[in-house]
Design a protein around this motif. Structure first.
Motif, PDB file in Angstrom:
ATOM      1  N   MET A 183       0.900  -1.038  -0.084  1.00 54.68           N
ATOM      2  CA  MET A 183       0.061  -0.124  -0.099  1.00 54.68           C
ATOM      3  C   MET A 183       0.984   1.142  -0.102  1.00 54.68           C
ATOM      4  N   GLY A 184       0.825   2.108   1.153  1.00 53.52           N
ATOM      5  CA  GLY A 184       1.537   3.504   1.013  1.00 53.52           C
ATOM      6  C   GLY A 184       1.384   4.512   0.275  1.00 53.52           C
ATOM      7  N   SER A 185       0.123   4.629  -0.320  1.00 55.55           N
ATOM      8  CA  SER A 185       0.192   5.769  -1.364  1.00 55.55           C
ATOM      9  C   SER A 185       0.280   7.194  -0.685  1.00 55.55           C
ATOM     10  N   LYS A 186      -0.101   7.376   0.482  1.00 57.71           N
ATOM     11  CA  LYS A 186      -0.019   8.386   1.382  1.00 57.71           C
ATOM     12  C   LYS A 186       1.569   8.737   1.819  1.00 57.71           C
ATOM     13  N   PHE A 187       1.857   7.502   2.385  1.00 54.79           N
ATOM     14  CA  PHE A 187       3.322   7.705   3.256  1.00 54.79           C
ATOM     15  C   PHE A 187       4.560   7.763   1.916  1.00 54.79           C
ATOM     16  N   MET A 188       4.273   7.177   1.113  1.00 52.54           N
ATOM     17  CA  MET A 188       5.157   7.338  -0.261  1.00 52.54           C
ATOM     18  C   MET A 188       5.531   8.715  -0.639  1.00 52.54           C
ATOM     19  N   GLU A 189       4.327   9.709  -0.418  1.00 52.09           N
ATOM     20  CA  GLU A 189       4.584  10.931  -1.216  1.00 52.09           C
ATOM     21  C   GLU A 189       5.022  11.844   0.036  1.00 52.09           C
ATOM     22  N   ASN A 190       5.334  11.175   1.362  1.00 56.95           N
ATOM     23  CA  ASN A 190       6.085  12.080   1.915  1.00 56.95           C
ATOM     24  C   ASN A 190       7.540  12.346   1.884  1.00 56.95           C
ATOM     25  N   GLN A 191       7.999  13.295   1.591  1.00 52.26           N
ATOM     26  CA  GLN A 191       9.501  13.399   1.344  1.00 52.26           C
ATOM     27  C   GLN A 191      10.337  13.305   2.686  1.00 52.26           C
ATOM     28  N   GLU A 192      10.131  13.919   3.523  1.00 54.26           N
ATOM     29  CA  GLU A 192      10.897  13.948   4.790  1.00 54.26           C
ATOM     30  C   GLU A 192      10.711  12.328   5.407  1.00 54.26           C
ATOM     31  N   LEU A 193       9.626  11.872   5.717  1.00 52.96           N
ATOM     32  CA  LEU A 193       9.666  10.489   6.055  1.00 52.96           C
ATOM     33  C   LEU A 193      10.261   9.470   5.205  1.00 52.96           C
ATOM     34  N   MET A 194      10.160   9.682   3.798  1.00 56.31           N
ATOM     35  CA  MET A 194      10.869   8.522   2.869  1.00 56.31           C
ATOM     36  C   MET A 194      12.361   8.907   3.013  1.00 56.31           C
TER      37      MET A 194
END
Length: 449
Positions: free
Chosen positions: A325-336
Motif C-alpha cells: 500500500m503506502g500511497s500516502k506515506f510514499m508521497e512524504n519526502q521527509e519520512l521517505m
C-alpha cells in the motif's frame, strides 16, 4: 569704524554627531544584510548539492562501478536497437572479452549487426546520440559511413562497446566434402557439412582469442515480484516450484512469513520485505487495512523508526524492501528520506511499487545512491481472472523488449499462479526471467532509466 558684532561672532562648525550615527547604523544594516544573504546562499548551495546525484566522472572508478555502467549501456543499446527496428535475428554476432587497465577490470563487447533495409547511417547516429544524450558517464563516437558504420562507446574513458553495422550477410553455400562410399563401389559422393560448427560457446572470431560468444548480452529481462506473501502456505509452495526465479515480497509477522523466506532462500530466490505503509483514504483503504505494523504519517519519527526496525527484523534473508500500500506515506519526502536512509544503512535495495503517481520513493533512492527499481506493470487484480493476468504478462514482455528490462508485481491469487505456470514456458524464448536484484539501477553505478 568698528566691525559688526555679528560679523565678529566666531562661526561654530555644524554638529555632525547626528548624521554620523545615522551613517553608522546604515552601514551596520548593510553589513548584516550582506551576512544574511551570504548565509542563505550558502545554505541553498548545500541543499542543492545534497539532492543532486554526484557526477560519476568525479568519483573513483571501481570494477563494481564499471560493471554497472556496462549493464546500463547494454540496456540503452537494446532500447536504441528497438527504436531502429533491429531485432535479435539481425544481430549476427556478439563477443564479450575481459579488459583491464588502471588497476580495474571490466567487460567489453563487440556486436556485429546486419542492418535492416531502410535503416541508414544517419538514422543510426541520430537514434544512438539521442539515447545517450543525457548520460554524462558515456562518450559515443562513430567511424565510417554508408553501409559500413562503427559505433564506439566509452564509459568513464574506458572502451566498453564496439557496434559494427553492416549490410545483412549472405549465407555461404555449405561446404562440400568428398568421401569414399562405404558400400565398396569405389564411387565418390559429396557430403554437405553443417555450417556454423564450432567449439561450444565460441564465435569464429573468438576461437583462440579467449573470448566467449555472448548470446544473452541484450536479451530482454523481466523480474516478477509476488507481493502479500505470508498468510497461507499453499501458494508459497506452488510459487517456489515455478520454472523461473520469481521474487517473493513477504509481509511481516504473519503465520507463514518466516516459512516463506526460508523456502524461497532454499530455492535460491530473492526475498524482500513487503513493508506496510499508510495508504490514501481515497484508495479505499485506511492505515489499519495496511496492518498494525504499518508506517503511518502521523506517528512521531521515533515510532516510525521503531516499527521499521521491527518489520525489518521479522523476515529473515531479505535482500531488499518494497512498499505494501503506502500511497500516502510514499508521497512524504521527509519520512521517505528517513526510512530509506535506514534501509540503505542495512545494505538493502528498494523497489517502489508505485501505488501513487506522486511517490517520491524511487527518485529519492536514486539520489541517495541506493540500488533501486520501480514497478512497470501490475499483473493482476483480485477481481480479474487468469486471462487478464496473461494479457498483463504480455504487456510486461513488450516493455522489456523495448527498454531492455521491466518489473511486474502480482499477488498469490489462484488465477495468477495458474497464469504464471502457463505463460512462463511460452515467454521463455522472448525474455529471460531473473531475480529483481539483478536488474536494479543506482548504487552509484548507473543513472535513472
Amino acid at each position: 569704524m568698528p566691525k559688526s558684532t555679528r560679523n565678529n561672532k566666531s562661526r561654530r562648525p555644524r554638529g555632525r554627531g547626528g548624521n554620523g550615527n545615522k551613517n553608522a547604523r546604515r552601514a551596520l544594516a548593510y553589513a548584516l544584510s550582506f551576512v544574511v544573504v551570504l548565509i542563505l546562499g550558502l545554505y541553498g548551495l548545500y541543499q542543492i548539492k545534497k539532492y543532486i546525484p554526484p557526477d560519476d566522472r568525479a568519483q573513483p572508478v571501481t570494477a563494481e562501478k564499471m560493471s554497472g555502467l556496462v549493464k546500463e549501456a547494454d540496456r540503452i543499446i537494446a532500447g536504441a536497437f528497438f527504436d531502429l527496428g533491429i531485432s535479435a535475428k539481425d544481430i549476427e554476432s556478439k563477443r564479450t572479452s575481459k579488459r583491464s587497465g588502471d588497476g580495474i577490470k571490466w567487460e567489453s563487447r563487440v556486436i556485429t549487426v546486419g542492418t535492416p533495409g531502410g535503416v541508414d547511417g544517419k538514422e543510426i547516429k541520430g537514434v544512438f546520440k539521442k539515447s545517450f544524450a543525457a548520460e554524462k558517464s558515456y562518450e559515443l563516437t562513430f567511424k565510417g559511413s554508408g553501409d559500413a558504420l562503427t559505433a564506439e562507446l566509452k564509459a568513464l574513458g574506458f572502451k566498453t562497446h564496439v557496434i559494427k553495422f553492416e549490410p545483412p550477410s549472405k549465407e555461404a553455400p555449405p561446404a562440400k566434402v568428398v568421401k569414399k562410399a562405404a558400400d565398396g563401389t569405389g564411387k565418390e559422393t559429396e557430403v554437405k557439412e553443417p555450417q556454423g560448427a564450432r567449439e561450444p560457446g565460441k564465435t569464429d572470431e573468438a576461437v583462440g582469442k579467449g573470448e566467449s560468444a555472448d548470446s544473452g548480452a541484450f536479451e530482454p529481462k523481466i523480474a516478477i515480484i509476488v507481493d502479500d506473501i505470508g498468510t497461507n502456505k499453499g501458494p508459497i509452495d506452488k510459487l517456489i516450484e515455478l520454472p523461473a526465479p520469481v521474487t517473493l515480497a513477504v509481509l511481516p509477522n504473519l503465520p507463514y512469513s518466516r516459512y516463506a523466506a526460508e523456502a524461497a532462500r532454499n530455492k535460491g530466490l530473492d526475498v524482500m520485505l513487503h513493508l506496510p505503509m499508510e495508504p490514501m483514504e481515497s484508495s479505499g483503504y485506511t492505515g489499519s487495512d495496511a496492518g498494525e505494523d504499518a508506517l503511518l504519517v502521523g506517528l512521531p519519527k521515533e515510532a516510525v523508526l521503531a516499527k521499521l526496525d521491527k518489520n525489518l527484523s521479522s523476515v529473515p534473508y531479505i535482500k531488499g524492501v518494497n512498499n505494501h500500500m503506502g500511497s500516502k506515506f510514499m508521497e512524504n519526502q521527509e519520512l521517505m528520506d528517513m526510512v530509506l536512509e535506514e534501509i540503505d544503512g542495512r545494505g538493502l535495495f528498494f523497489i517502489d511499487s508505485m501505488t501513487s503517481s506522486g511517490s517520491v520513493g524511487y527518485k529519492t533512492a536514486l539520489m541517495m545512491g541506493m540500488k533501486t527499481g520501480k514497478r512497470d506493470v501490475f499483473l493482476d487484480d483480485s477481481s480479474k481472472d487468469a486471462a487478464y493476468v496473461k494479457s498483463q504478462i504480455e504487456k510486461l514482455v513488450r516493455i522489456a523488449e523495448k527498454n531492455g528490462y521491466a518489473v511486474g508485481i502480482c499477488h498469490p491469487y489462484p488465477g495468477t499462479v495458474e497464469a504464471l505456470t502457463e505463460m512462463i514456458p511460452q515467454i521463455d524464448s522472448r525474455v529471460e526471467i531473473v531475480p529483481v536484484s539483478s536488474i536494479l539501477t543506482g548504487g552509484g553505478e548507473v543513472s535513472e532509466r
